[in-house]
Write a protein that holds these residues in place. Structure first.
Motif, PDB file in Angstrom:
ATOM      1  N   ASN A  96     -20.603 103.587 -20.679  1.00  0.00           N
ATOM      2  CA  ASN A  96     -21.216 102.974 -21.851  1.00  0.00           C
ATOM      3  C   ASN A  96     -22.704 103.291 -21.853  1.00  0.00           C
ATOM      4  OD1 ASN A  96     -22.126 101.423 -19.788  1.00  0.00           O
ATOM      5  ND2 ASN A  96     -21.322  99.500 -20.573  1.00  0.00           N
ATOM      6  N   GLU A  97     -23.344 102.888 -22.902  1.00  0.00           N
ATOM      7  CA  GLU A  97     -24.705 103.395 -23.092  1.00  0.00           C
ATOM      8  C   GLU A  97     -25.646 102.945 -21.974  1.00  0.00           C
ATOM      9  OE1 GLU A  97     -25.899 103.323 -27.081  1.00  0.00           O
ATOM     10  OE2 GLU A  97     -28.007 103.655 -26.615  1.00  0.00           O
ATOM     11  N   GLU A  98     -25.458 101.732 -21.505  1.00  0.00           N
ATOM     12  CA  GLU A  98     -26.356 101.224 -20.459  1.00  0.00           C
ATOM     13  C   GLU A  98     -26.280 102.050 -19.194  1.00  0.00           C
ATOM     14  OE1 GLU A  98     -28.251  99.033 -22.621  1.00  0.00           O
ATOM     15  OE2 GLU A  98     -28.731  98.987 -20.492  1.00  0.00           O
ATOM     16  N   THR A  99     -25.033 102.297 -18.766  1.00  0.00           N
ATOM     17  CA  THR A  99     -24.862 103.096 -17.559  1.00  0.00           C
ATOM     18  C   THR A  99     -25.446 104.483 -17.758  1.00  0.00           C
ATOM     19  OG1 THR A  99     -22.717 102.015 -17.542  1.00  0.00           O
ATOM     20  CG2 THR A  99     -23.166 103.569 -15.773  1.00  0.00           C
ATOM     21  N   PHE A 100     -25.196 105.021 -18.948  1.00  0.00           N
ATOM     22  CA  PHE A 100     -25.699 106.350 -19.266  1.00  0.00           C
ATOM     23  C   PHE A 100     -27.216 106.388 -19.120  1.00  0.00           C
ATOM     24  CE2 PHE A 100     -24.449 110.289 -21.145  1.00  0.00           C
ATOM     25  CZ  PHE A 100     -25.585 110.775 -21.753  1.00  0.00           C
ATOM     26  N   LYS A 101     -27.854 105.370 -19.695  1.00  0.00           N
ATOM     27  CA  LYS A 101     -29.310 105.337 -19.600  1.00  0.00           C
ATOM     28  C   LYS A 101     -29.755 105.225 -18.150  1.00  0.00           C
ATOM     29  CE  LYS A 101     -30.508 103.369 -24.055  1.00  0.00           C
ATOM     30  NZ  LYS A 101     -30.883 102.181 -24.786  1.00  0.00           N
ATOM     31  N   THR A 115     -34.952 106.176 -24.229  1.00  0.00           N
ATOM     32  CA  THR A 115     -34.813 106.552 -25.638  1.00  0.00           C
ATOM     33  C   THR A 115     -34.098 107.885 -25.759  1.00  0.00           C
ATOM     34  OG1 THR A 115     -37.127 105.894 -25.611  1.00  0.00           O
ATOM     35  CG2 THR A 115     -36.123 106.281 -27.752  1.00  0.00           C
ATOM     36  N   TYR A 116     -34.534 108.851 -24.963  1.00  0.00           N
ATOM     37  CA  TYR A 116     -33.891 110.161 -25.036  1.00  0.00           C
ATOM     38  C   TYR A 116     -32.436 110.054 -24.622  1.00  0.00           C
ATOM     39  CZ  TYR A 116     -33.248 115.144 -24.723  1.00  0.00           C
ATOM     40  OH  TYR A 116     -32.792 116.416 -24.900  1.00  0.00           O
ATOM     41  N   ALA A 117     -32.164 109.208 -23.611  1.00  0.00           N
ATOM     42  CA  ALA A 117     -30.788 109.027 -23.173  1.00  0.00           C
ATOM     43  C   ALA A 117     -29.952 108.446 -24.303  1.00  0.00           C
ATOM     44  CB  ALA A 117     -30.737 108.111 -21.947  1.00  0.00           C
ATOM     45  N   PHE A 121     -26.747 110.197 -25.679  1.00  0.00           N
ATOM     46  CA  PHE A 121     -25.484 109.480 -25.706  1.00  0.00           C
ATOM     47  C   PHE A 121     -24.814 109.663 -27.054  1.00  0.00           C
ATOM     48  CE2 PHE A 121     -22.647 106.407 -23.985  1.00  0.00           C
ATOM     49  CZ  PHE A 121     -22.188 105.662 -25.048  1.00  0.00           C
ATOM     50  N   ASN A 122     -25.597 109.527 -28.091  1.00  0.00           N
ATOM     51  CA  ASN A 122     -25.009 109.712 -29.419  1.00  0.00           C
ATOM     52  C   ASN A 122     -24.525 111.123 -29.623  1.00  0.00           C
ATOM     53  OD1 ASN A 122     -25.395 107.099 -30.121  1.00  0.00           O
ATOM     54  ND2 ASN A 122     -27.337 107.434 -31.159  1.00  0.00           N
ATOM     55  N   ALA A 123     -25.211 112.071 -29.003  1.00  0.00           N
ATOM     56  CA  ALA A 123     -24.759 113.458 -29.156  1.00  0.00           C
ATOM     57  C   ALA A 123     -23.454 113.698 -28.419  1.00  0.00           C
ATOM     58  CB  ALA A 123     -25.838 114.400 -28.638  1.00  0.00           C
ATOM     59  N   TYR A 181     -41.533 112.886 -24.912  1.00  0.00           N
ATOM     60  CA  TYR A 181     -42.816 112.630 -24.277  1.00  0.00           C
ATOM     61  C   TYR A 181     -42.778 111.361 -23.454  1.00  0.00           C
ATOM     62  CZ  TYR A 181     -45.437 116.455 -26.272  1.00  0.00           C
ATOM     63  OH  TYR A 181     -45.918 117.693 -26.561  1.00  0.00           O
ATOM     64  N   ASP A 182     -41.953 110.401 -23.846  1.00  0.00           N
ATOM     65  CA  ASP A 182     -41.827 109.191 -23.044  1.00  0.00           C
ATOM     66  C   ASP A 182     -41.336 109.512 -21.655  1.00  0.00           C
ATOM     67  OD1 ASP A 182     -40.762 106.830 -25.613  1.00  0.00           O
ATOM     68  OD2 ASP A 182     -42.728 107.376 -24.813  1.00  0.00           O
ATOM     69  N   MET A 183     -40.511 110.511 -21.565  1.00  0.00           N
ATOM     70  CA  MET A 183     -39.965 110.840 -20.246  1.00  0.00           C
ATOM     71  C   MET A 183     -41.044 111.320 -19.288  1.00  0.00           C
ATOM     72  SD  MET A 183     -36.259 112.515 -20.539  1.00  0.00           S
ATOM     73  CE  MET A 183     -36.577 113.726 -21.791  1.00  0.00           C
ATOM     74  N   MET A 184     -42.125 111.815 -19.853  1.00  0.00           N
ATOM     75  CA  MET A 184     -43.195 112.278 -18.973  1.00  0.00           C
ATOM     76  C   MET A 184     -43.874 111.110 -18.294  1.00  0.00           C
ATOM     77  SD  MET A 184     -43.483 115.550 -18.999  1.00  0.00           S
ATOM     78  CE  MET A 184     -45.103 115.771 -18.358  1.00  0.00           C
ATOM     79  N   GLY A 185     -43.884 109.993 -18.973  1.00  0.00           N
ATOM     80  CA  GLY A 185     -44.538 108.850 -18.366  1.00  0.00           C
ATOM     81  C   GLY A 185     -46.026 108.858 -18.650  1.00  0.00           C
ATOM     82  N   LYS A 186     -46.716 108.066 -17.891  1.00  0.00           N
ATOM     83  CA  LYS A 186     -48.126 107.841 -18.174  1.00  0.00           C
ATOM     84  C   LYS A 186     -49.014 108.840 -17.447  1.00  0.00           C
ATOM     85  CE  LYS A 186     -49.795 104.277 -16.419  1.00  0.00           C
ATOM     86  NZ  LYS A 186     -50.923 103.524 -15.847  1.00  0.00           N
ATOM     87  N   CYS A 187     -48.613 109.172 -16.224  1.00  0.00           N
ATOM     88  CA  CYS A 187     -49.531 109.929 -15.372  1.00  0.00           C
ATOM     89  C   CYS A 187     -49.340 111.408 -15.605  1.00  0.00           C
ATOM     90  CB  CYS A 187     -49.256 109.607 -13.909  1.00  0.00           C
ATOM     91  SG  CYS A 187     -49.399 107.872 -13.575  1.00  0.00           S
TER      92      CYS A 187
END
Lengths: 242, 633
Positions: A96-101, A115-117, A121-123, A181-187
């Motif tokens: 399910n989506e949670e596990t996927f994320k 978010t990307y996950a 998931f939808n794809a 870009y969120d996946m890159m994180g802050k640093c």
């Protein structure tokens, strides 16, 4: 009032109720208190039975090995390896989506991959039933790893087209870009700015949107990608995975 | 990266195709599997019991025995299996760790044998799952205490060459080590008893002259009591001074509870000596004599049980606090209620709420003196509720305190809570390190990778061989994935400290005259110069550049870890890199071959900038206003 489904259901009912009757919040709260006490005092038995059914239905067994072999481009051994990994992480047989994320986030410890996950998931969830079974998983992988360039580009287009209407709008692309870009994180170096995703979307649209109508269709997308050497080369990058 | 999701790495990599169309830069090359083996079953024979598993399962944890090449030492050629002469029961848990990613501690196992097996297989016990961790830690603590007990019994052997001071201290702490110590112990005990009895008897009314009222003995035999008191105080003072002299750490001794009790016990006498003449303070002086009763606490040196009691109360501080708090709450509530209930009745003793406190306390502790009783019906009802609830509130925390006392008593008390806290911190720290390990592992390998590339350029192969650690295939694939993401977004992963400093830099963009000097992080290897200098090399504008102009912030070309002091404009990757401005007389390859940490320090256009810690830097000429110091450590 413990399970999330009950709570969600209750909240939904509440909203409908309020809309229908146009009642002020104060009155409603009082009423809800009574309802809540009643619900708490006498839990409806039918919900628990439904929950049980739901639990047992979640155990999913995939189709036979031969069928999967026929439908995908994987060999028998590869399917075996894939299934072992899949089942290890999701013993119930569906993701399910949670596990996927969760799983996807483990690969990107520095940023937020949820978010990307979600888009991924939808794809993968081609029949849109809220869970990815082994068949969905393996079909998706078959396209990505063993498909023709056309199929891969098709898949990517499908990923970007969030509402699946056949057009990629700037808003959809912006969502996807922000997710990446969120996946890159802050640093990061250089420091991520607010308008970086937007700029990137602009560049993308300049490249892809030939007739400048503000949306990218599948044909524009595929044409443009086939003319871009970098993209063509990167499509073959992961071919030896697995 | 957890073990289970290693199986999903192919999926994550395949999904990376979704980034390709939006990327503007070319992607890095994927790592190739040098010897691609089909996944095979391997047999692990542990003392006769055969376990079988996939080779990939064991490869998930490459820093353990089974996951690394260390297991080849145990390979048996004839039977084509790996033989370990260890306990098969514990091995079950070990193998399950590889399969599920969680390490469990079975309750029936002895803690020391379990620890030994974990140490043999190279598994750190800190990763025991939360379900079993409490049990593991408890058992470990008990074991440690048992060991310490055994050690303590052996400690009494007399060590040669102890100084007089150390002998004395040992004599004080363990009275049964020598006869003198024993004598001293009993004498002090005797005098404590005498002193306490004296204090008590002082107040007893002795016989009196027929026409006067009864006087306490203290006033009748003043001289005798004074002599007795003096004698006791002398002994106590001498004892305190001797302990102070013998203590290994005087400061710590003076802060300890026992010494404070000693001081409080003898102080009233001296204060009394000093101010006997003054009339006003004699009242205070009388109060001070109360403190003489603290001498009885000196008995705790002589009694183990007393010490345990004190320690129990200290360790149950939270339960006692809760008891106090709940009692206070209940007292206030019931006092208020009783006051308002009894307000109506005339001649009520409940004159105010604080006055009702006394009634509430007496009732809740079921004392029931009877000096205040409610007269109204409401008052009686609430009074009965009060007494019933009092029993409950007091009875609740008491069993906790009792069980604590018995536990400590049986274990002969240790300061285990303090130690447990330290270990807990260490455990959390280790888990945190292993979690951040995955992200820092990527940065680390990037530096290594770039270093290797640079070395290739300068043809020094021996260093390259030394540095190229064999990261597992899984790790290299994971890193390739992260690298692809970097290329897609045109930004790079950096670690926390570096990010904060570059963030500061972004804020300082508008101040051309200042640029703080920064130093690089730990463990950074990198040759900054050669690789990038081939691409863009801007000659070093020397001291001729006026200070107010663009600062010579030499953006160090090395992408990760090293300080990149941005210029006024922070630009994306491809354009902002100017080369490291080295000292003009320094040959370029020098730094590379030094194969060590190089840091680029940016100068402030003020007198010689201090390069941060530990650089053995080569100072540029002091005349240079804008100077780059390149330090090779």
């Amino acid at each position: 009032m413990c399970t999330p489904t009950k709570r969600a259901q209750w909240r939904e009912d509440l909203q409908h109720f309020r809309k229908d009757h146009g009642i002020s919040k104060k009155v409603l709260l009082n009423c809800c208190l009574v309802r809540r006490i009643i619900t708490w005092a006498s839990p409806s038995p039918k919900d628990s039975v439904e929950d049980e059914l739901e639990l047992s239905a979640v155990r999913h067994r995939p189709e036979g090995l031969e069928q999967l072999e026929a439908q995908t481009r994987f060999s028998r051994k590869e399917l075996q390896i894939l299934y072992r990994g899949f089942k290890n992480e999701c013993p119930s047989g569906v993701v399910n989506e949670e596990t996927f994320k969760d799983i996807y986030s483990q690969f990107f410890p520095q940023g937020d991959a949820s978010t990307y996950a979600h888009f991924l998931f939808n794809a993968f969830d081609t029949d849109h039933n809220g869970s990815v079974s082994f068949e969905d998983f393996v079909m998706g992988l078959s396209i990505l790893l063993r498909g023709t360039v056309q199929e891969k580009l098709n898949w990517a287009f499908n990923l970007y087209d969030i509402n699946k209407d056949g057009y990629i709008t700037k808003e959809e692309m912006l969502d996807i870009m922000k997710a990446i870009y969120d996946m890159m994180g802050k640093c990061t170096y250089p420091v991520l700015k607010e308008e970086t995703p937007r700029q990137h979307v602009e560049v993308f649209f300049q490249k892809m949107d030939k007739n400048k109508d503000g949306v990218v269709t599948i044909d524009e997308f595929i044409d443009c990608c086939q003319n871009d050497e970098n993209i063509m080369r990167s499509m073959h990058l992961f071919e030896n995975v697995l | 990266m957890a073990a289970g999701v290693a199986a999903w790495l192919p999926f994550a990599r395949a999904a990376a195709i979704g980034w390709m169309p939006v990327a503007n830069l070319p992607m890095p090359v994927a790592p190739t599997e040098k010897n691609k083996r089909q996944d095979e079953l391997i047999i692990l024979n542990v003392s006769g019991r055969r376990f079988q598993t996939w080779r990939n399962t064991l490869d998930r944890y490459p820093d353990t025995l089974l996951g690394s090449s260390e297991k080849e030492f145990f390979y048996n050629e004839e039977t084509k299996e790996y033989f370990f002469d260890r306990d098969p029961d514990v091995f079950r848990s070990v193998l399950n760790f590889y399969r599920t990613g969680k390490l469990h501690y079975p309750r029936y196992e002895c803690i020391s044998s379990y620890d030994e097996e974990l140490a043999f297989f190279g598994i750190v016990p800190e990763i025991i799952g939360d379900c079993c961790y409490e049990e593991y830690k408890d058992r470990k603590r008990e074991n440690a205490e048992r060991l310490m007990d055994d050690q303590e019994d052996n400690k009494d052997a007399k060590l040669p060459n102890m100084t007089f001071r150390e002998t004395m201290w040992r004599a004080f702490e363990n009275p049964h080590t020598s006869t003198m110590a024993l004598v001293f112990y009993y004498v002090t005990g005797f005098f404590i008893a005498v002193s306490v009895i004296t204090n008590v008897v002082e107040t007893v009314p002795c016989g009196s002259a027929p026409n006067q009222k009864e006087v306490p003995c203290g006033e009748r035999y003043t001289v005798a009591f004074f002599c007795m008191d003096t004698a006791c105080v002398m002994i106590f003072t001498v004892e305190y001074l001797m302990r102070l002299f013998a203590a290994p750490s005087r400061y710590r001794f003076m802060r300890s509870v026992m010494s404070i009790i000693d001081v409080v016990a003898i102080l009233p006498y001296y204060i009394g000596l000093v101010m006997t003449d003054n009339e006003d303070v004699s009242g205070a002086f009388v109060t001070l004599r109360v403190f003489r009763v603290f001498r009885i606490f000196k008995f705790s040196r002589h009694s183990q049980g007393l010490r345990i009691l004190g320690y129990t109360l200290k360790s149950c501080a939270s339960e006692l606090g809760f008891l106090l708090f709940s009692l206070t709450m209940a007292i206030i509530i019931f006092a208020t209620v009783m006051f308002y209930a009894e307000k109506g009745s005339s001649s009520s003793k409940f004159t105010s709420i604080p006055a009702s406190f006394w009634y509430t306390i007496v009732t809740m502790t079921t004392l029931g003196y009877g000096d205040m009783v409610p007269k109204t019906i409401a008052g009686k009802i609430f009074g009965s509720i009060c007494s019933l609830s009092g029993v409950l509130v007091i009875a609740l925390p008491v069993p906790v305190i009792v069980s604590n006392f018995s536990r400590i008593y049986h274990q002969n008390q240790r300061a285990d809570k303090r130690r447990a806290q330290k270990v807990q911190k260490a455990r959390l720290a280790r888990i945190r390190i292993s979690k951040t390990g995955s992200s820092s592992a990527f940065l680390h390998s990037k530096r290594n990778g770039l270093f290797n590339e640079a070395l290739e350029l300068t043809n020094s192969t021996e260093d390259e061989q030394r540095l190229s650690k064999s990261t597992s295939l899984l790790e290299s694939q994971h890193h390739h994935l992260l690298h692809c993401l970097e290329k897609t977004t045109n930004h790079e992963f950096v670690d926390e400290q570096y990010y904060q400093q570059s963030y500061l830099e972004a804020g300082l963009q508008n101040y051309p005259s200042r640029s703080p000097s920064l130093s690089s992080q730990d463990g950074v290897t990198g040759t900054c110069c050669t690789r990038r200098s081939k691409k863009h090399h801007t000659p070093l504008p020397n001291a001729s550049a006026p200070a107010h102009m663009q600062p010579l912030t030499h953006t160090h070309t090395h992408p990760q870890g090293l300080q990149e002091l941005s210029t006024i404009h922070i630009q994306p990757l491809s354009t902002s890199r100017s080369s490291l401005n080295m000292r003009v007389d320094e040959p370029a390859p020098l730094n590379c071959q030094s194969s060590q940490i190089t840091t680029a320090i940016i100068s402030i256009p003020t007198p010689p900038v201090t390069t941060p810690e530990g650089d053995a830097h080569l100072p540029a000429g002091p005349t240079h206003q804008n100077v780059v110091k390149v330090s090779a450590l």
